[in-house]
Design an enzyme around this catalytic site. Sequence first.
Site, PDB file in Angstrom:
ATOM      1  N   GLU A 164      45.759  40.955  39.351  1.00 20.42           N
ATOM      2  CA  GLU A 164      45.545  40.642  37.934  1.00 20.42           C
ATOM      3  C   GLU A 164      45.335  41.883  37.096  1.00 20.42           C
ATOM      4  O   GLU A 164      45.670  41.911  35.913  1.00 20.42           O
ATOM      5  CB  GLU A 164      44.345  39.698  37.795  1.00 20.42           C
ATOM      6  N   ASP A 222      41.374  41.505  43.015  1.00 24.20           N
ATOM      7  CA  ASP A 222      41.480  42.946  42.816  1.00 24.20           C
ATOM      8  C   ASP A 222      40.469  43.363  41.752  1.00 24.20           C
ATOM      9  O   ASP A 222      39.942  42.521  41.010  1.00 24.20           O
ATOM     10  CB  ASP A 222      42.905  43.349  42.409  1.00 24.20           C
ATOM     11  N   HIS A 257      34.568  46.020  33.202  1.00 27.17           N
ATOM     12  CA  HIS A 257      35.327  47.270  33.404  1.00 27.17           C
ATOM     13  C   HIS A 257      34.466  48.515  33.182  1.00 27.17           C
ATOM     14  O   HIS A 257      34.997  49.609  33.006  1.00 27.17           O
ATOM     15  CB  HIS A 257      36.552  47.343  32.463  1.00 27.17           C
TER      16      HIS A 257
END
Length: 439
Positions: free
Chosen positions: A167, A103, A412
């Site tokens: 996760e 993911d 991220h």
Amino acid sequence: MASYSAHVKETLGELNKESFVSLLSKLIGEAKYVQNNPPDLIPEEDRVVKHVLDSLLPYSTTTGGGPLIVNHVTYYQGRGNIIVEYPGTVSGNVLSFVGCHMDVVTANPNDWEFDPFSLSIDGDKLRGRGTTDCLGHVALVTELMKRLGETKPKLKSTVVAVFIANEENSAISGVGVDALVKDGLLNKLKDGPLFWIDTADKQPCVGTGGMIPWKLKVTGKLFHSGLAHKAINPLELAMEALKEIQSRFYRDFPPHPKEQVYGFATPSTMKPTQWSYPGGGINQIPAECTISGDVRLTPFYNVKDVMSKLQEYVDDINENVEKLDSRGPVAKYVLPDENLRGSLTLSFDETMSGVACDLNSRGFHVLCKATEEVVGHVKPYSITGSLPLIRELQDEGFDVQTSGYGLMATYHAKNEYCLLSDMCQGYQVFVSIISQLED
């Protein structure tokens, strides 16, 4: 024996760049569908699973084409995990590569300079959501297991790869590694080092922080700002109370001596990150406000102890609110004539514990040696960023070590990318670890 170790390295060779990039392109093409942000975005990890299985099943016992034992384990429809095993010859000898998750965090294409949901290549850069975290690692470890299946080296140690779902968000549980551990499917991995492949910058990450998200709701008394003596200003109370809470926190949880040993960039911190109030005119002192923030805690302190202390601070301030510093001649936190007192209410969201890897374990030593050999230097580091799940594995008895071959700077982030050259070095580190554990 050293010569056999060299033979293992020679057999496994270098990363097949063409095959790796081809697989990664397919995985990044699924990134849009594996964004994890419930309830709006629930990932369909089986879209990634399909490509991994397409790569590995031809070399598996499932098809009779090779030695790999492949197990697709699903707890929620469309959200599978994969356990891949290359059997060794010595019972109880095992090493594992875990944590490669299928993911990703969300991406808004309007904010990116390129399409986050398709792989693009710019020189050494492989660009797209998941290249660093963590589809790049999924592709890398798949290529490692594929090479083992193709070349069939005779190894003492069983090599296991675990690709996991779910996760990036803990709102839904019982989907990924937590369920695999609960069902005992990873028990045999306790017999050897477990390498969690989901960090960055090619160096061992030996420590992470715990996280305690908190909310401090402050209640005062609403009144006209021209008659401040008739109000209890929750904004002022919040500022003074938080200052007191922070000073007590830093007194009770100062920098810990082990933080230097592990190379933590910062000690434990407790700070506000958000402020909200219900709204109103500029000439109104509001009735309440809420400050939210987090504690980032080095793993040498206990999360529950900190939560208990924070509540203790708040209880004491509530009992003695009139003793807090106030601002100006009419500001006050108690109105005796009206029997009103300003008050604080503390609440917590889901917490996470940090981890300190075992610096004396075989796993740590082989990871360091492999990193020095391949990258040219080794400098373990620690951060008070938080990784989910690994503390629970450590508490269950696993020798957890962590590393990763993406870039911390793009983790991220918008315009995420990794470097193909770094992934090639990651493959060499894995090969070195396997060969060292044959000695």
